[in-house]
Design a protein around this motif. Structure first.
Motif, PDB file in Angstrom:
ATOM      1  N   ALA A  33       0.830  -1.210   0.000  1.00  0.00           N
ATOM      2  CA  ALA A  33       0.000   0.000   0.000  1.00  0.00           C
ATOM      3  C   ALA A  33       0.859   1.252   0.000  1.00  0.00           C
ATOM      4  CB  ALA A  33      -0.933  -0.007   1.217  1.00  0.00           C
ATOM      5  N   THR A  34       1.993   1.204   0.689  1.00  0.00           N
ATOM      6  CA  THR A  34       2.894   2.355   0.715  1.00  0.00           C
ATOM      7  C   THR A  34       3.449   2.642  -0.671  1.00  0.00           C
ATOM      8  OG1 THR A  34       3.513   1.789   2.975  1.00  0.00           O
ATOM      9  CG2 THR A  34       4.959   3.295   1.801  1.00  0.00           C
ATOM     10  N   VAL A 102     -15.480  -2.547   7.833  1.00  0.00           N
ATOM     11  CA  VAL A 102     -14.229  -1.871   8.197  1.00  0.00           C
ATOM     12  C   VAL A 102     -12.992  -2.567   7.622  1.00  0.00           C
ATOM     13  CG1 VAL A 102     -15.259  -0.971  10.310  1.00  0.00           C
ATOM     14  CG2 VAL A 102     -13.957  -3.110  10.393  1.00  0.00           C
ATOM     15  N   GLY A 103     -13.189  -3.662   6.900  1.00  0.00           N
ATOM     16  CA  GLY A 103     -12.063  -4.309   6.245  1.00  0.00           C
ATOM     17  C   GLY A 103     -11.348  -5.355   7.062  1.00  0.00           C
ATOM     18  N   LEU A 104     -11.962  -5.822   8.172  1.00  0.00           N
ATOM     19  CA  LEU A 104     -11.345  -6.897   8.951  1.00  0.00           C
ATOM     20  C   LEU A 104     -11.485  -8.242   8.233  1.00  0.00           C
ATOM     21  CD1 LEU A 104     -12.360  -6.031  12.622  1.00  0.00           C
ATOM     22  CD2 LEU A 104     -10.143  -5.721  11.524  1.00  0.00           C
ATOM     23  N   PRO A 122      -4.018  -3.262  -1.481  1.00  0.00           N
ATOM     24  CA  PRO A 122      -3.612  -2.004  -0.822  1.00  0.00           C
ATOM     25  C   PRO A 122      -4.772  -1.119  -0.407  1.00  0.00           C
ATOM     26  CG  PRO A 122      -2.244  -2.435  -2.752  1.00  0.00           C
ATOM     27  CD  PRO A 122      -3.339  -3.460  -2.773  1.00  0.00           C
ATOM     28  N   SER A 123      -5.877  -1.148  -1.170  1.00  0.00           N
ATOM     29  CA  SER A 123      -6.988  -0.260  -0.836  1.00  0.00           C
ATOM     30  C   SER A 123      -7.600  -0.596   0.530  1.00  0.00           C
ATOM     31  CB  SER A 123      -8.072  -0.326  -1.918  1.00  0.00           C
ATOM     32  OG  SER A 123      -8.620  -1.629  -2.007  1.00  0.00           O
ATOM     33  N   VAL A 124      -7.517  -1.868   0.959  1.00  0.00           N
ATOM     34  CA  VAL A 124      -8.033  -2.248   2.277  1.00  0.00           C
ATOM     35  C   VAL A 124      -7.251  -1.541   3.369  1.00  0.00           C
ATOM     36  CG1 VAL A 124      -8.391  -4.151   3.887  1.00  0.00           C
ATOM     37  CG2 VAL A 124      -8.861  -4.480   1.463  1.00  0.00           C
ATOM     38  N   MET A 125      -5.923  -1.503   3.229  1.00  0.00           N
ATOM     39  CA  MET A 125      -5.092  -0.857   4.244  1.00  0.00           C
ATOM     40  C   MET A 125      -5.389   0.640   4.325  1.00  0.00           C
ATOM     41  SD  MET A 125      -3.679  -3.603   5.165  1.00  0.00           S
ATOM     42  CE  MET A 125      -2.703  -2.864   6.468  1.00  0.00           C
ATOM     43  N   VAL A 126      -5.581   1.267   3.163  1.00  0.00           N
ATOM     44  CA  VAL A 126      -5.906   2.692   3.145  1.00  0.00           C
ATOM     45  C   VAL A 126      -7.262   2.932   3.806  1.00  0.00           C
ATOM     46  CG1 VAL A 126      -6.314   4.692   1.662  1.00  0.00           C
ATOM     47  CG2 VAL A 126      -4.512   3.070   1.086  1.00  0.00           C
ATOM     48  N   TRP A 127      -8.225   2.059   3.526  1.00  0.00           N
ATOM     49  CA  TRP A 127      -9.558   2.193   4.107  1.00  0.00           C
ATOM     50  C   TRP A 127      -9.527   2.040   5.625  1.00  0.00           C
ATOM     51  CZ3 TRP A 127     -13.877   4.383   3.860  1.00  0.00           C
ATOM     52  CH2 TRP A 127     -15.055   3.873   4.414  1.00  0.00           C
TER      53      TRP A 127
END
Length: 293
Positions: A33-34, A102-104, A122-127
């Protein structure tokens, strides 16, 4: 005999090992994600949260064909800035829905999108960085109020801390303590009442300045009058996050613009507490998307 004992120890250890491997995968996704978001964006594009035929069963891996847990074939649209209430009997899928939201969890089938971006990789981590979740039994560290609050937003200054404490009705509680923000709350907040713990955890959640605030019975230990005042202040927050509120008390849901009744893993009915906000069901959303294309 020793070999048998060692085999038993190994068998008991394997589930923990699998969890560690899952964590390693999550950390690898965070690193990706970074790279994918070099500007360290904290949010996805503005837009609705959309569930498209989402299913998740807690018993799927057990090989049971007649699973009863989780959610099934869920279609739902949550508009930005709206306040949505979730209610229903125990085991109806409310908490699983929140965990997916919440993406868990990732859907076992179907898709969740935020602002048109599918939640995977990566979009999950940003969310997750844009979400605050407050449970019925919130956790506080055996530390000061200040450090418990800053855990969610280390960069926040003292003015921001007092602002969120005032918002959740905890300002006087903290000021009346002999050490103020430096008062120690005890193990799991044991030196505070249940309502005080919930207020501090709500303050911590708002200090994060989330785009989505999920309240899972998060005000159950606060009296009705205090809860109404607290929710009124939350709804006046600027900018106001999208709020999803899971509750059994009817009084807790009166602030919601939509109330969704869950049963057996799906939404069986929907009510509206006012008409001040445009509310769309999934078919409306699909028609709007088709028209836009």
């Amino acid at each position: 005999m020793q070999l048998q004992l060692d085999a038993q120890h190994l068998a008991r250890t394997l589930p923990a090992y699998e969890k560690i491997r899952e964590l390693e995968t999550d950390l690898a996704v965070a690193e990706a994600a970074t790279v994918a978001y070099p500007n360290h964006a904290r949010v996805l594009p503005d837009g609705p949260i959309v569930f498209r035929r989402v299913s998740f069963s807690h018993y799927k891996d057990a090989g049971l064909s007649d699973s009863t847990g989780g959610v099934r074939d869920l279609n739902l649209v949550i508009e930005p800035g709206s306040i949505v209430g979730i209610t229903g009997p125990s085991g109806a899928g409310k908490t699983t829905f929140a965990d997916l939201l919440v993406g868990l969890y990732s859907p076992q089938s179907g898709e969740i999108c935020v602002g048109g971006v599918p939640l995977h990789g990566p979009s999950v981590m940003v969310w997750r960085n844009a979400v605050s979740y407050v449970a019925q039994d919130p956790y506080l560290f055996h530390d000061t109020i200040r450090r418990n609050l800053l855990w969610a937003a280390p960069e926040a200054n003292e003015a921001a801390i007092w602002h969120v404490l005032c918002m959740v009705g905890a300002e006087n509680i903290v000021r009346n303590m002999s050490q103020g923000l430096d008062a120690v709350v005890g193990e799991r907040g044991g030196l505070l009442s249940g309502g005080e713990r919930q207020r501090l955890c709500l303050a911590r959640a708002m200090l994060r300045r989330p785009h989505l605030l999920v309240l899972d019975e998060a005000t159950s230990a606060i009296d009705i009058e205090g809860e109404n005042a607290l929710l009124d202040r939350l709804l006046r927050a600027t900018p106001r996050p999208t709020i999803v509120m899971i509750a059994h008390r009817i009084e807790s849901l009166r602030h919601c613009q939509r109330v969704l009744l869950f049963d057996r893993g799906t939404v069986v009915s929907e009510g509206r507490s006012n008409n001040a906000f445009p509310v769309y069901n999934f078919k409306d959303y699909q028609r709007a998307e088709a028209t836009a294309r």
